[in-house]
Design a protein around this motif. Structure first.
Motif, mmCIF file in Angstrom:
data_model
loop_
_atom_site.group_PDB
_atom_site.id
_atom_site.type_symbol
_atom_site.label_atom_id
_atom_site.label_comp_id
_atom_site.label_asym_id
_atom_site.label_seq_id
_atom_site.Cartn_x
_atom_site.Cartn_y
_atom_site.Cartn_z
ATOM 1 N N PRO A 5 0.655 -6.533 6.318
ATOM 2 C CA PRO A 5 1.413 -7.163 5.232
ATOM 3 C C PRO A 5 1.906 -6.088 4.276
ATOM 4 O O PRO A 5 1.314 -5.007 4.188
ATOM 5 C CB PRO A 5 0.380 -8.075 4.563
ATOM 6 C CG PRO A 5 -0.952 -7.564 4.989
ATOM 7 C CD PRO A 5 -0.745 -6.936 6.328
ATOM 8 N N PRO A 6 3.017 -6.355 3.552
ATOM 9 C CA PRO A 6 3.523 -5.336 2.625
ATOM 10 C C PRO A 6 2.483 -5.025 1.556
ATOM 11 O O PRO A 6 1.711 -5.889 1.155
ATOM 12 C CB PRO A 6 4.765 -6.006 2.022
ATOM 13 C CG PRO A 6 4.591 -7.456 2.264
ATOM 14 C CD PRO A 6 3.825 -7.572 3.538
ATOM 15 N N ARG A 7 2.472 -3.760 1.127
ATOM 16 C CA ARG A 7 1.475 -3.346 0.156
ATOM 17 C C ARG A 7 1.769 -3.965 -1.205
ATOM 18 O O ARG A 7 2.923 -4.019 -1.631
ATOM 19 C CB ARG A 7 1.499 -1.816 0.050
ATOM 20 C CG ARG A 7 0.320 -1.279 -0.721
ATOM 21 C CD ARG A 7 0.422 0.205 -0.837
ATOM 22 N NE ARG A 7 0.216 0.865 0.453
ATOM 23 C CZ ARG A 7 0.057 2.182 0.545
ATOM 24 N NH1 ARG A 7 0.116 2.929 -0.527
ATOM 25 N NH2 ARG A 7 -0.118 2.746 1.721
ATOM 26 N N VAL A 8 0.731 -4.431 -1.877
ATOM 27 C CA VAL A 8 0.942 -5.014 -3.196
ATOM 28 C C VAL A 8 0.840 -3.917 -4.246
ATOM 29 O O VAL A 8 0.163 -2.924 -4.054
ATOM 30 C CB VAL A 8 -0.090 -6.117 -3.517
ATOM 31 C CG1 VAL A 8 0.164 -7.342 -2.697
ATOM 32 C CG2 VAL A 8 -1.499 -5.610 -3.320
ATOM 33 N N ASP A 9 1.554 -4.138 -5.347
ATOM 34 C CA ASP A 9 1.462 -3.195 -6.454
ATOM 35 C C ASP A 9 0.380 -3.700 -7.406
ATOM 36 O O ASP A 9 0.559 -4.733 -8.058
ATOM 37 C CB ASP A 9 2.817 -3.112 -7.162
ATOM 38 C CG ASP A 9 2.728 -2.263 -8.417
ATOM 39 O OD1 ASP A 9 1.753 -1.505 -8.532
ATOM 40 O OD2 ASP A 9 3.625 -2.384 -9.270
ATOM 41 N N PRO A 10 -0.757 -3.008 -7.469
ATOM 42 C CA PRO A 10 -1.843 -3.537 -8.296
ATOM 43 C C PRO A 10 -1.558 -3.450 -9.795
ATOM 44 O O PRO A 10 -2.243 -4.065 -10.590
ATOM 45 C CB PRO A 10 -3.032 -2.654 -7.917
ATOM 46 C CG PRO A 10 -2.433 -1.409 -7.399
ATOM 47 C CD PRO A 10 -1.118 -1.756 -6.811
ATOM 48 N N VAL A 51 -2.903 -13.771 -7.815
ATOM 49 C CA VAL A 51 -1.671 -13.028 -8.022
ATOM 50 C C VAL A 51 -1.989 -11.571 -8.349
ATOM 51 O O VAL A 51 -1.339 -10.651 -7.887
ATOM 52 C CB VAL A 51 -0.857 -13.658 -9.170
ATOM 53 C CG1 VAL A 51 0.439 -12.909 -9.347
ATOM 54 C CG2 VAL A 51 -0.600 -15.113 -8.900
ATOM 55 N N LYS A 52 -2.998 -11.399 -9.147
ATOM 56 C CA LYS A 52 -3.362 -10.046 -9.570
ATOM 57 C C LYS A 52 -4.858 -10.008 -9.801
ATOM 58 O O LYS A 52 -5.443 -10.995 -10.272
ATOM 59 C CB LYS A 52 -2.606 -9.691 -10.855
ATOM 60 C CG LYS A 52 -2.848 -8.272 -11.323
ATOM 61 C CD LYS A 52 -2.115 -7.968 -12.597
ATOM 62 C CE LYS A 52 -2.522 -6.576 -13.083
ATOM 63 N NZ LYS A 52 -1.800 -6.147 -14.238
ATOM 64 N N ALA A 53 -5.463 -8.875 -9.458
ATOM 65 C CA ALA A 53 -6.913 -8.735 -9.658
ATOM 66 C C ALA A 53 -7.196 -7.405 -10.321
ATOM 67 O O ALA A 53 -6.645 -6.383 -9.925
ATOM 68 C CB ALA A 53 -7.645 -8.825 -8.323
ATOM 69 N N LEU A 365 -10.026 -3.200 -4.158
ATOM 70 C CA LEU A 365 -9.951 -4.628 -4.492
ATOM 71 C C LEU A 365 -8.577 -5.074 -4.995
ATOM 72 O O LEU A 365 -8.049 -6.080 -4.526
ATOM 73 C CB LEU A 365 -11.020 -4.979 -5.529
ATOM 74 C CG LEU A 365 -12.420 -5.233 -4.986
ATOM 75 C CD1 LEU A 365 -13.367 -5.558 -6.119
ATOM 76 C CD2 LEU A 365 -12.410 -6.375 -3.993
ATOM 77 N N PRO A 366 -7.951 -4.358 -5.952
ATOM 78 C CA PRO A 366 -6.649 -4.836 -6.455
ATOM 79 C C PRO A 366 -5.577 -4.889 -5.375
ATOM 80 O O PRO A 366 -4.611 -5.635 -5.504
ATOM 81 C CB PRO A 366 -6.274 -3.801 -7.525
ATOM 82 C CG PRO A 366 -7.521 -3.098 -7.856
ATOM 83 C CD PRO A 366 -8.387 -3.159 -6.661
ATOM 84 N N TYR A 367 -5.760 -4.106 -4.304
ATOM 85 C CA TYR A 367 -4.782 -4.134 -3.207
ATOM 86 C C TYR A 367 -5.076 -5.265 -2.240
ATOM 87 O O TYR A 367 -4.167 -5.808 -1.622
ATOM 88 C CB TYR A 367 -4.816 -2.809 -2.436
ATOM 89 C CG TYR A 367 -4.311 -1.626 -3.212
ATOM 90 C CD1 TYR A 367 -2.969 -1.279 -3.176
ATOM 91 C CD2 TYR A 367 -5.173 -0.867 -3.975
ATOM 92 C CE1 TYR A 367 -2.496 -0.191 -3.889
ATOM 93 C CE2 TYR A 367 -4.712 0.227 -4.690
ATOM 94 C CZ TYR A 367 -3.374 0.555 -4.647
ATOM 95 O OH TYR A 367 -2.919 1.613 -5.345
ATOM 96 N N LEU A 368 -6.354 -5.583 -2.083
ATOM 97 C CA LEU A 368 -6.734 -6.525 -1.030
ATOM 98 C C LEU A 368 -6.676 -7.977 -1.487
ATOM 99 O O LEU A 368 -6.396 -8.868 -0.702
ATOM 100 C CB LEU A 368 -8.148 -6.214 -0.529
ATOM 101 C CG LEU A 368 -8.357 -4.840 0.102
ATOM 102 C CD1 LEU A 368 -9.728 -4.754 0.728
ATOM 103 C CD2 LEU A 368 -7.306 -4.572 1.163
#
Ligand code: SF4
Ligand code: SF4
Lengths: 393, 171
Positions: A5-10, A51-53, A365-368
């Motif tokens: 999956p595309p990488r999230v911006d934490p 949405v965000k961690a 964690l913020p990415y996963l």
């Protein structure tokens, strides 16, 4: 090649999220039963989806690094037991490896083989505790959840009994000292170890049977996918890295103790998800059993301490110098960076820096988490296996 | 995600029940607090001060244990030197000895450094107390432990012997 999956911006600004959405900020922890210590994760939820961690460590800070500047080399080992309270044996070994390198001490072969055996037994015990709490976390659904924990704790108890017979303590052993081990093997210990391994090994089949339990698979498969490039970027080590398909293990790549005497088979899985991390850990337990079986007959006769046994506070004095020693603990590479005290500080180090593998696991964690459901937080957190005592030190 | 449908779950549940059923006939998993006798011989928990072979209080007040303790929980007050009746030599004495178990990390270093094997560990675990003072081992309590509780295998010289057996070979 699997699609990730595309990488999230934490770090994205939560203010910029869809203003129509019904956002909710939720604090998970600091006293949440599944956080393996005290840790707070601030979660921004859109409905049930994260949405965000933002993880907030620091609730268990005990100032170990600062304490090391005050205590002498002799006194630090028992303090080091405390930061990763699930695998104290390997912590002690890590700091003593650093001492030995700094002080230039020789470790006799008997102590080295004994340390290897202890490290592998500790790995089994630590992974067993992880397995029990992980299955407990992800559900009362898996055979009642708690029964799995009972099974793994029963096996872990056997290993703690072995440690008790050797060192006198079930935990926080203080059985290493600069230059060797403090406690020699009691009579008949090897036979008990063999008996315990024989009892434990068939039980791994029962743990692996989880792999075809639908409930378990649905809860873990595809949850918390950590691609290999991101894992390397975040400095992951240990089972988390190996479950992302990167074949890296200090036991084989940079042998310490007596690992050069045996051939370590490294468990790697390229599933990258929580299930892969579970598989790698169970495979590692099997490998540890094999290694202990191999090493037990190799235990040579001879002294267990290379230097003089501890008799005074200021026994070991190191010149100013710096060393870094990495060691593969059950959670990954535990690095110890040590600056010797030099003339002014005598028998106490000038600085001691610990590189805990759990802290780096936390960084993932913020990415996963974004994109998963709230109930998956405990799965991801559990599969990374961070120990808060080690994160905060 | 949950595309796995079918009758697979029957087999899976059966498998889980087989594992559970097998464990039904095994010995109990949980045990209560185990008594000291069933512990390993090296089990260490609390402390005792002992008398030497001449019946004198063995501690000579040298403060080595106080200095090495990583948690600073030992306080030793040394007394004046006295003539020992048994050996006819002068030896140090100790007038007060306090060990605060609340912060002790059971590291065994104090036992290891004691030059006269005066402080030993006992195999019985300290039970919780109703006040903080209950957990502070005063000199009286420590000497009472010598008789009341099971002493463990080791002592300063036994640990030395284990770690440095070379002396034996040379003599
Ligand atoms: S065992 Fe307790 S009293 Fe003895 S040195 Fe260690 S912390 Fe201090
Ligand atoms: S107990 Fe031993 S080390 Fe401590 S003051 Fe007495 S003689 Fe010295």
């Amino acid at each position: 090649m699997t699609e990730f999956p595309p990488r999230v911006d934490p770090h994205f600004d939560i203010e910029e999220y869809d203003p129509e959405a019904d956002l909710m900020a939720l604090n998970m922890g600091p006293q949440h039963p599944s956080t393996h210590g005290v840790m707070r994760i601030k979660l921004f939820l859109d409905g049930e989806t994260i949405v965000k961690a933002v993880p907030y460590p620091g609730y268990l800070h005990r100032g170990v690094e600062k304490l090391c500047e005050k205590l002498t080399y002799v006194q630090i080992t028992p303090i080091f037991d405390k930061h990763d309270y699930v695998a104290p044996m390997t912590n002690e070994q890590a700091i003593n490896l650093a001492f030995e390198k700094l002080l230039g001490l020789e470790v006799p072969l008997r102590a080295r083989v004994l340390r290897t055996i202890l490290a592998e037994l500790q790995r089994i015990a630590s992974h067993l505790l992880w397995l029990g709490t992980f299955t407990l976390d992800i559900g009362g659904t898996i055979g009642g959840g708690a029964s799995m924990m009972m099974y793994t704790f029963r096996e872990r108890e056997m290993i703690l009994d072995l440690f008790e017979a050797l060192t006198g303590c079930r935990f926080h052993y203080n059985t290493h000292c600069p230059g060797g081990n403090r406690h020699d093997v009691p009579e008949g210990w090897e036979t008990v170890v063999k008996a315990v391994l024989d009892a434990i090994e068939p039980r791994f089949d029962e743990y692996e049977a989880l792999c075809d339990n639908d409930i378990f698979l649905v809860r873990t498969e595809g949850i918390g996918v950590l691609p290999p490039d991101l894992a390397l970027e975040l400095g992951q080590t240990g089972p988390v890295l190996r479950a992302s398909g990167v074949d890296h293990d200090l036991r084989r790549d940079a042998p310490y103790h007596a690992y050069d005497l045996v051939d370590v088979r490294v468990a790697v899985d390229d599933g990258c998800d929580s299930l892969a991390r579970y598989k790698v850990r169970v495979a590692e337990m099997r490998e540890s059993v094999r290694l202990v079986r191999l090493l037990l007959p190799m235990l040579p006769q001879g002294p267990i301490v290379g230097s003089k046994p501890i008799k005074s506070l200021i026994q070991f004095k190191a010149a100013a110098g710096q060393v870094y020693v990495g060691m593969e603990t059950p959670r990954g590479e535990l690095g110890t960076y040590l600056i010797g005290g030099g003339d002014q500080r005598g028998a106490a180090p000038y600085r001691c820096k610990i590189r805990p593998p759990s802290l780096h696991a936390m960084a993932a964690l913020p990415y996963l988490l974004p994109g998963h459901f709230l109930s998956d937080v405990v799965t991801v957190l559990g599969s990374l296996d961070p120990i808060m005592g080690e994160v905060d030190r | 995600m949950s595309s796995r449908v079918g009758l697979n779950w029957i087999w899976q549940s059966a498998k889980a029940m087989i594992v559970t059923g097998k464990h039904l006939f095994e010995p109990r998993t949980t045990e209560g607090l185990r008594p000291a006798e069933s512990r390993a011989p090296r089990y260490r928990a609390s402390f005792a001060l002992v008398h030497n072979e001449h019946g004198e209080e063995a501690c000579i007040g040298c403060k080595l244990c106080e200095k090495i303790c990583p948690s600073d929980v030992i306080t030793v007050v040394g007394g004046p030197k006295e003539l020992s009746e048994a050996t006819g030599k002068k030896r140090g004495t100790c007038t007060d000895f306090v060990l605060d178990l609340q912060a002790c990390i059971i590291c065994e270093l104090c036992v290891q450094v004691c030059p006269v094997d005066a402080i030993l560990m006992v195999r019985e675990q300290e039970v919780p107390g109703y006040s903080r003072e209950d957990l502070v081992l005063t000199m009286d309590k420590l000497y009472a432990n010598e008789h009341d509780k099971a002493l463990y295998w080791g002592s300063g010289s036994a640990l030395m012997e284990m770690q440095n057996p070379k002396k034996e070979a040379s003599s």
